[in-house]
Design a protein around this motif. Structure first.
Motif, PDB file in Angstrom:
ATOM      1  N   CYS A  33     -10.639   0.655  -3.099  1.00  0.00           N
ATOM      2  CA  CYS A  33     -10.473   2.055  -2.709  1.00  0.00           C
ATOM      3  C   CYS A  33      -9.627   2.792  -3.748  1.00  0.00           C
ATOM      4  O   CYS A  33      -8.651   2.248  -4.268  1.00  0.00           O
ATOM      5  N   VAL A  34     -10.022   4.038  -4.019  1.00  0.00           N
ATOM      6  CA  VAL A  34      -9.262   4.912  -4.898  1.00  0.00           C
ATOM      7  C   VAL A  34      -8.899   6.154  -4.097  1.00  0.00           C
ATOM      8  O   VAL A  34      -9.779   6.807  -3.518  1.00  0.00           O
ATOM      9  N   CYS A  35      -7.594   6.474  -4.031  1.00  0.00           N
ATOM     10  CA  CYS A  35      -7.124   7.635  -3.289  1.00  0.00           C
ATOM     11  C   CYS A  35      -6.591   8.691  -4.253  1.00  0.00           C
ATOM     12  O   CYS A  35      -6.042   8.365  -5.304  1.00  0.00           O
ATOM     13  N   PHE A  36      -6.750   9.958  -3.868  1.00  0.00           N
ATOM     14  CA  PHE A  36      -6.288  11.078  -4.674  1.00  0.00           C
ATOM     15  C   PHE A  36      -5.283  11.884  -3.856  1.00  0.00           C
ATOM     16  O   PHE A  36      -5.554  12.240  -2.702  1.00  0.00           O
ATOM     17  N   SER A  37      -4.126  12.192  -4.454  1.00  0.00           N
ATOM     18  CA  SER A  37      -3.085  12.951  -3.772  1.00  0.00           C
ATOM     19  C   SER A  37      -2.615  14.081  -4.676  1.00  0.00           C
ATOM     20  O   SER A  37      -2.194  13.835  -5.814  1.00  0.00           O
ATOM     21  N   HIS A  54      -2.716   3.202   0.929  1.00  0.00           N
ATOM     22  CA  HIS A  54      -3.641   2.077   1.050  1.00  0.00           C
ATOM     23  C   HIS A  54      -3.119   1.094   2.084  1.00  0.00           C
ATOM     24  O   HIS A  54      -1.945   1.129   2.467  1.00  0.00           O
ATOM     25  N   ASP A  55      -4.027   0.200   2.496  1.00  0.00           N
ATOM     26  CA  ASP A  55      -3.649  -0.887   3.394  1.00  0.00           C
ATOM     27  C   ASP A  55      -3.426  -2.187   2.643  1.00  0.00           C
ATOM     28  O   ASP A  55      -3.047  -3.204   3.242  1.00  0.00           O
ATOM     29  N   VAL A  56      -3.705  -2.187   1.347  1.00  0.00           N
ATOM     30  CA  VAL A  56      -3.533  -3.375   0.512  1.00  0.00           C
ATOM     31  C   VAL A  56      -2.703  -2.980  -0.708  1.00  0.00           C
ATOM     32  O   VAL A  56      -2.263  -1.838  -0.840  1.00  0.00           O
ATOM     33  N   ALA A  57      -2.526  -3.931  -1.615  1.00  0.00           N
ATOM     34  CA  ALA A  57      -1.706  -3.690  -2.801  1.00  0.00           C
ATOM     35  C   ALA A  57      -2.333  -2.608  -3.685  1.00  0.00           C
ATOM     36  O   ALA A  57      -3.552  -2.560  -3.879  1.00  0.00           O
ATOM     37  N   ILE A  58      -1.476  -1.727  -4.215  1.00  0.00           N
ATOM     38  CA  ILE A  58      -1.905  -0.700  -5.172  1.00  0.00           C
ATOM     39  C   ILE A  58      -1.747  -1.287  -6.569  1.00  0.00           C
ATOM     40  O   ILE A  58      -0.632  -1.544  -7.026  1.00  0.00           O
ATOM     41  N   VAL A  59      -2.869  -1.512  -7.253  1.00  0.00           N
ATOM     42  CA  VAL A  59      -2.830  -2.235  -8.520  1.00  0.00           C
ATOM     43  C   VAL A  59      -2.793  -1.310  -9.730  1.00  0.00           C
ATOM     44  O   VAL A  59      -2.524  -1.760 -10.847  1.00  0.00           O
ATOM     45  N   CYS A  60      -3.083  -0.017  -9.547  1.00  0.00           N
ATOM     46  CA  CYS A  60      -3.028   0.899 -10.689  1.00  0.00           C
ATOM     47  C   CYS A  60      -2.755   2.321 -10.208  1.00  0.00           C
ATOM     48  O   CYS A  60      -3.142   2.701  -9.100  1.00  0.00           O
ATOM     49  N   LEU A  61      -2.073   3.082 -11.054  1.00  0.00           N
ATOM     50  CA  LEU A  61      -1.743   4.475 -10.775  1.00  0.00           C
ATOM     51  C   LEU A  61      -2.027   5.313 -12.015  1.00  0.00           C
ATOM     52  O   LEU A  61      -1.850   4.844 -13.138  1.00  0.00           O
ATOM     53  N   GLY A  66       0.771  -1.236   0.000  1.00  0.00           N
ATOM     54  CA  GLY A  66       0.000   0.000   0.000  1.00  0.00           C
ATOM     55  C   GLY A  66       0.797   1.278   0.000  1.00  0.00           C
ATOM     56  O   GLY A  66       0.232   2.349   0.244  1.00  0.00           O
ATOM     57  N   LEU A  67       2.092   1.221  -0.271  1.00  0.00           N
ATOM     58  CA  LEU A  67       2.917   2.426  -0.304  1.00  0.00           C
ATOM     59  C   LEU A  67       3.015   2.969  -1.728  1.00  0.00           C
ATOM     60  O   LEU A  67       2.980   2.213  -2.701  1.00  0.00           O
ATOM     61  N   VAL A  68       3.146   4.293  -1.823  1.00  0.00           N
ATOM     62  CA  VAL A  68       3.481   4.941  -3.087  1.00  0.00           C
ATOM     63  C   VAL A  68       4.887   5.500  -2.952  1.00  0.00           C
ATOM     64  O   VAL A  68       5.160   6.322  -2.073  1.00  0.00           O
ATOM     65  N   LEU A  69       5.789   5.029  -3.806  1.00  0.00           N
ATOM     66  CA  LEU A  69       7.188   5.454  -3.774  1.00  0.00           C
ATOM     67  C   LEU A  69       7.429   6.400  -4.938  1.00  0.00           C
ATOM     68  O   LEU A  69       7.105   6.079  -6.090  1.00  0.00           O
ATOM     69  N   LEU A  70       8.001   7.559  -4.661  1.00  0.00           N
ATOM     70  CA  LEU A  70       8.296   8.546  -5.695  1.00  0.00           C
ATOM     71  C   LEU A  70       9.804   8.635  -5.871  1.00  0.00           C
ATOM     72  O   LEU A  70      10.528   8.910  -4.907  1.00  0.00           O
ATOM     73  N   HIS A  71      10.279   8.399  -7.109  1.00  0.00           N
ATOM     74  CA  HIS A  71      11.708   8.371  -7.398  1.00  0.00           C
ATOM     75  C   HIS A  71      12.061   9.426  -8.440  1.00  0.00           C
ATOM     76  O   HIS A  71      11.288   9.679  -9.374  1.00  0.00           O
TER      77      HIS A  71
END
Length: 585
Positions: A192-196, A109-116, A90-95
């Motif tokens: 779940c869909v999150c917006f940042s 998220h608390d689960v796997a992020i399957v799409c961005l 559930g992490l989003v890593l920015l490189h």
């Protein structure tokens, strides 16, 4: 003639071929996902073993990184400067695209992020450009550029500090005033869909499993069960969102009559609030992301100060603890403090103290300790003036800006910040400003007392060894007594750097602080009893703007075709989601 006809035929055949193979290069591991850079000739790939590779069109490899986590999704920022990676936890890593260094990690998220999907506001999509109010960050009017992570070498370990070669990357990355408004959308395995905003500031969330769905004109209510988001895409004007998801369509009005349809769903959502309120969202996210960067600077500064001082004090206590052992070996009932006081007042010099000063410690050992303490004091002073204090002051100003923006809720209702929570955070940062000022004065006083004590001890060593003392600076006997009473076996700097330490405060000061409450401004009457680290920890607990933020209300109108029943969904309504309030001490 025949050759020309053959060339024309081959040219025509090539022109009629819709696809042509340009390169065919082997990769050591299987590629499971890849994304083209929207602005440059770059291709980012993720292998089965979760390594990220960056190649040019000519297949030149630029870099390879191993984030150490299972990568489940990938996308580029709209300007092509940042790679966003979604992980299984559930992490989003920015490189950074330049060197692959980590810029930011956020827990979405608390689960796997399957799409961005990362979408940027298109200026051409505005009906009237004059209606868009660009927000000017006022912080630069009153403060110099924000401090970066401190970088100071270690005392003896060769440590290079906490900042890396790309120490400017995070401040530049979060400088939202120079960016166009953009939103990173992430879809989770749990629906779940999150917006940042700018990929770092959470501003909204949708859980498609909890949305009541009215189908057609029948008025029946349906819900998606066991749903998982497969694809998410936000339009360039930020007003429409398309979701592809798997799940079961369940009739919630008649649960006894099982009516489940499993398959792929396409949801077409109205997200016009992002477009209509992007100026307000831009302001909040800019302040909040900048504050978060500065909080990291404060954390790194405090950590490095603690490390520098701990190294110096370890060397000091390691050398001076030998005196206690010598006193015990000589069978004398005394303490190190008593021995030094006897020497100071000319009463006597015990064999234990004489052996310690002349042989165990010596001039070389004393100078080494003095140099370590001086170096630590100089480094601490530099960290405070160049990093810690400026960061805390700018945080205070930016939180004051957020406090003003918290009043939006009275105007816009559906967006805004919790005013009471922001008030609590503003008070905490005010207390932290006081703590930093106190720490600065305590550190300067302690280092000066150490210098005076070392000068006196050095003069005493030279006298015992019958060496000239002309080059030794004069010491203040009164300050030596203060050092022996309050610093020989105690450490006020360490006390201020302990998380659970309680600072003693005299009754008169406590009474004055309680009287100040009458004039307003703060409610915490015991903040002087806290350490610097404890006050900073309280600020972190209170400051979580995403918890203070009232999540956006999205009205979804979605024509959606279920592959099994071919129903058309007309309306989906979203409830207001408000994050839980952070605990307030």
């Amino acid at each position: 003639m025949a050759e020309e006809q053959m060339e024309d035929a081959s040219t025509a055949a090539a022109a009629s071929t819709p696809f042509q193979l340009q390169f065919d290069k082997p990769i050591p591991s299987q590629i499971k996902m890849a994304e083209w850079n929207p602005e440059k000739d770059l291709l980012a790939m993720v292998t089965d073993d979760s390594k990220v590779l960056l190649h040019r069109f000519n297949w030149q490899r630029l870099w390879t990184i191993s984030p150490g986590k299972c990568i489940t999704s990938i996308c580029w920022s709209p300007d092509g400067k940042i790679i966003a990676l979604g992980t299984e936890d559930g992490l989003v890593l920015l490189h950074d695209v330049e060197n692959g260094k980590m810029l930011r990690t956020t827990k979405s998220h608390d689960v796997a992020i399957v799409c961005l999907n990362w979408a940027e506001d298109d200026p051409l999509s505005r009906p009237d450009k004059d209606e868009f109010l660009f927000y000017e960050d006022r912080t630069t009017r009153f403060f110099p550029p924000a401090p970066v992570m401190p970088r100071i070498g270690g005392l003896s370990s060769g440590d290079t500090g906490l900042a890396d070669e790309n120490e400017e990357a995070i401040p530049e990355f979060s400088s939202a005033s120079c960016q166009r408004f953009n939103i990173l959308c992430s879809g989770g395995k749990d629906g779940c869909v999150c917006f940042s905003i700018f990929g770092i500031f959470p501003v909204g969330m949708i859980n498609i499993t909890k949305i009541p769905i009215n189908v057609g004109s029948s008025g029946k209510s349906y819900q998606l069960k066991d749903a998982s988001v497969s694809k998410v895409s936000l339009s360039r004007n930020l007003q429409k969102l398309v979701l592809l998801c798997f799940g079961k369509l369940v009739d919630t009005d008649n649960l006894s009559h099982s009516c489940e349809s499993s398959g792929l769903h396409c949801l077409y959502l109205d997200t016009s609030i992002f477009f209509n309120r992007k100026n307000e969202l831009h302001q909040v996210s800019q302040q909040a992301s900048s504050i978060q960067d500065l909080v990291e600077v404060v954390r790194a500064s405090v950590s490095l100060i603690s490390k520098q001082w701990s190294n110096a004090m370890s060397l000091f206590h390691e050398k001076f603890s030998a005196l206690s052992n010598l006193i015990s070996a000589h069978g004398v009932e005394s303490s190190s403090e008593d021995e030094f006081l006897s020497l100071l007042f000319g009463t006597r010099t015990s064999p234990a103290l004489h052996h310690f000063l002349a042989s165990s410690l010596g001039e070389a050992g004393l100078k080494r300790i003095a140099k370590a303490v001086d170096s630590a004091g100089r480094d601490i002073r530099g960290i405070i003036t160049e990093h810690l204090q400026p960061a805390v002051e700018i945080i205070s100003f930016r939180l004051a800006e957020l406090r003003g923006l918290a009043r939006w809720r009275s105007r816009f209702q559906i967006i805004g910040l919790d005013e009471k929570l922001i008030d609590g955070v503003t008070e905490s940062i005010g207390m932290l400003v006081v703590q930093v000022e106190r720490f600065s004065r305590v550190a300067a006083t302690v280092v000066y007392l150490f210098q005076n004590f070392f000068a006196w001890v050095l003069k005493s060593v030279k006298i015992l060894l019958n060496e000239p003392t002309d080059q030794v600076p004069a010491a203040n006997s009164e300050l030596v007594v203060i050092f022996l009473k309050f610093l020989l076996d105690k450490d006020p700097i360490k006390q201020l750097l302990e998380a659970d330490e309680r600072i003693e405060c005299d009754m008169d000061t406590a009474r004055h602080v309680e009287q100040l409450v009458v004039f307003g401004g703060f409610t915490d009457t015991q903040f002087l009893e806290k350490s610097l680290v404890k006050q900073f920890n309280e600020l972190e607990v209170r400051y979580n703007v995403k918890d203070c933020f009232l999540y956006t209300l999205l009205h979804h109108q979605l024509p959606c075709h279920h592959p099994a029943c071919q129903h058309q969904y007309h309306f989906i309504r979203m409830k207001i989601h408000r994050m839980r309030n952070p605990p307030i001490a």
